[in-house]
Design an enzyme around this catalytic site. Structure first.
Site: not given
Ligand SMILES: NC(=O)c1ccc[n+]([C@@H]2O[C@H](COP(=O)([O-])OP(=O)(O)OC[C@H]3O[C@@H](n4cnc5c(N)ncnc54)[C@H](O)[C@@H]3O)[C@@H](O)[C@H]2O)c1
Length: 442
Positions: A148, A183, A204-206, A259, A263, A305, A315, A319
């Site tokens: 998003t 999100t 989650l944290r990457e 959320k 953030n 910190n 994010c 966000d």
């Molecule tokens: N990365 C983070 O740390 C984190 C943490 C909390 C929340 N979020 C939220 O979660 C959501 C996803 O984040 P992410 O980091 O996992 O994203 P990402 O880019 O790592 O993964 C998203 C995946 O969705 C796929 N995709 C896109 N459109 C699609 C569709 N129509 N059908 C099938 N697959 C599709 C993409 O190819 C990609 O592999 C976002 O809204 C983000 O803000 C992310």
């Protein structure tokens, strides 16, 4: 994975007596192996672990959900897919074929030691596929985890991909529970007007995506708590968490706000310690002493910190910006609206400082783009904004790319080496390193 026999027993909610019965070993023996120091080499320990692990599987099979479809195999989608596929049949779909192949071959998509471990060592009921509407059929839950991004026109997160998916799913599957993990801005889930769509934010944290799913800080359930499917989902997530995380039920709007405000708080904290650091640089005083002194107040805390070049990543920027737009209607909102501005001026200050040190010309070497040590994600890293500010001032920038240039050459060619987080491999050129990493940690 560092889960011990004790962790597993506690997760299952078992006493030592119950666990000893399940493992069919005397209580005294059970207690001894649970506290065993050399447990990895102890066959009795492994035997007990396997039995308790199976017992967890049986327990989760009592949950009325048997199958899940996860849309999006990114950080959020893949980690929840791995988590759930210990207990349910999970299909994860993604538009990216390489990702689909990787998941099916159990190859890592990104750096995450727990996912790698689970791929190697666990029997997961997980398959990946390219999108196919047939897969919407007969699924108990459908989880949406697609990106998003920030939409500059609306000033909000772009949720159009989710709306399209929900419409498409409902033409085929009218009743499954749809869980939005992506999100969203506050009010989006309500706008879909479907009582079987709920919102459950991800924290989650990457780099620690599966770990943070196994040990969540909290489970937030945004939806109607009288809806049986919503309650069932909450039960499922509780039973998957190894730390008995606290579960809060609330409306979808409140969950979306949790959320965004979480953030935005993190972004504010980064901006706060960065401003403290800018102050110290300006007054030529020691930022580290100040941060340490400030952080010993338990209300403030000695974590999150460490000054940096600015907050970045996928994010926090988007966000925060989305919440800033929604705060515009709040007449007394001053603080939140200024976070993004503070972050931008931090990057400008850092770029200006580097240019001064170079007297306007020289070569800046970028040792690594990613902001964090444990993640290999380069998305929207703050250092990239600093690079474009440097390039605007005609400063040469080179990147360390191991397959193209040796580290020695990179060190020789760079007048200044920029790293958000210090790396010991740079020790011999310490005097060239430019970082604001005061504590050599995240
Ligand atoms: N990365 C983070 O740390 C984190 C943490 C909390 C929340 N979020 C939220 O979660 C959501 C996803 O984040 P992410 O980091 O996992 O994203 P990402 O880019 O790592 O993964 C998203 C995946 O969705 C796929 N995709 C896109 N459109 C699609 C569709 N129509 N059908 C099938 N697959 C599709 C993409 O190819 C990609 O592999 C976002 O809204 C983000 O803000 C992310």
């Amino acid at each position: 994975m560092d889960m011990t026999l004790k962790d597993l027993r506690i997760h299952k909610g078992l006493t030592q007596i119950e666990a000893s019965r399940i493992c069919n070993i005397p209580l005294r023996t059970y207690k001894r192996i649970e506290s065993s120091v050399t447990y990895l080499n102890n066959p009795k320990y492994q035997y007990a672990f396997e039995l308790l692990d199976k017992y967890v599987v049986n327990k989760n099979n009592e949950c009325s959900f048997n199958s899940a479809l996860v849309i999006g195999a990114g950080y959020v989608g893949l980690s929840i897919s791995v988590l759930l596929s210990q207990y349910l049949d999970v299909t994860v779909i993604d538009i990216n074929k390489d990702k689909v192949d990787c998941v099916n071959n159990r190859e890592p998509l990104f750096k995450d030691k727990d996912i790698e471990d689970y791929f190697k060592n666990k029997r997961l009921r997980l398959t990946a596929s390219l999108p196919n509407k047939e897969l919407y059929k007969d699924k108990d839950i459908i989880i949406i985890a697609i990106p998003t991004d920030f939409n500059k026109e609306t000033g909000l997160l772009d949720t159009s991909g989710i709306s399209n998916l929900v419409k498409e799913i409902r033409t085929i599957n009218k009743h499954s529970l749809i869980v939005i993990k992506s999100t969203c801005y506050v009010g989006f889930t309500d706008s879909l007007n479907d009582k079987n769509v709920m919102f459950s934010p991800e924290f989650l944290r990457e780099g620690h995506a599966l770990h943070d799913n196994l040990y969540p800080s909290r489970i937030i359930i945004g939806g109607d708590k009288n809806n049986k499917k919503v309650k069932e989902y909450a039960k499922l997530m509780q039973s998957c968490s190894l730390n008995r995380a606290k579960t809060l039920y609330m409306s979808t709007k409140e969950a979306e706000a949790v959320k965004l405000f979480s953030n935005t708080y993190l972004a504010m904290r980064v901006a706060y310690f960065n401003e403290l650091d800018s102050f110290a640089m300006n007054h030529d005083i020691d930022a580290k002493s100040i941060v340490e002194g400030v952080s010993l107040d338990p209300r403030i805390g000695d974590y999150y910190n460490n000054p940096s070049f600015g907050y970045g990543g996928y994010c926090l920027p988007k966000d925060t910006d989305s919440l800033i737009t929604q705060m515009k209607s709040i007449s007394n909102s001053e603080l939140i609206s200024s976070i993004s501005h503070s972050n931008q001026s931090r990057k400008e200050m850092i770029a200006g400082d580097i240019i001064n040190r170079l007297n306007g010309h020289g070569v800046v070497g970028i040792y690594s783009i990613q902001s964090k040590k444990d993640s290999d994600n380069k998305r929207y890293a703050a250092i990239l904004d600093i690079v474009s500010l440097l390039k605007d001032r005609n400063i040469n920038v080179i990147y360390y790319q191991p397959h193209e240039m040796s580290l020695d050459d990179f060190k020789k060619q760079s007048d200044i080496i920029l790293v958000n987080r210090y790396h010991p491999l740079l020790e011999d050129v310490k005097e060239k390193v430019y970082t604001r990493d005061l504590f050599l940690r995240d």
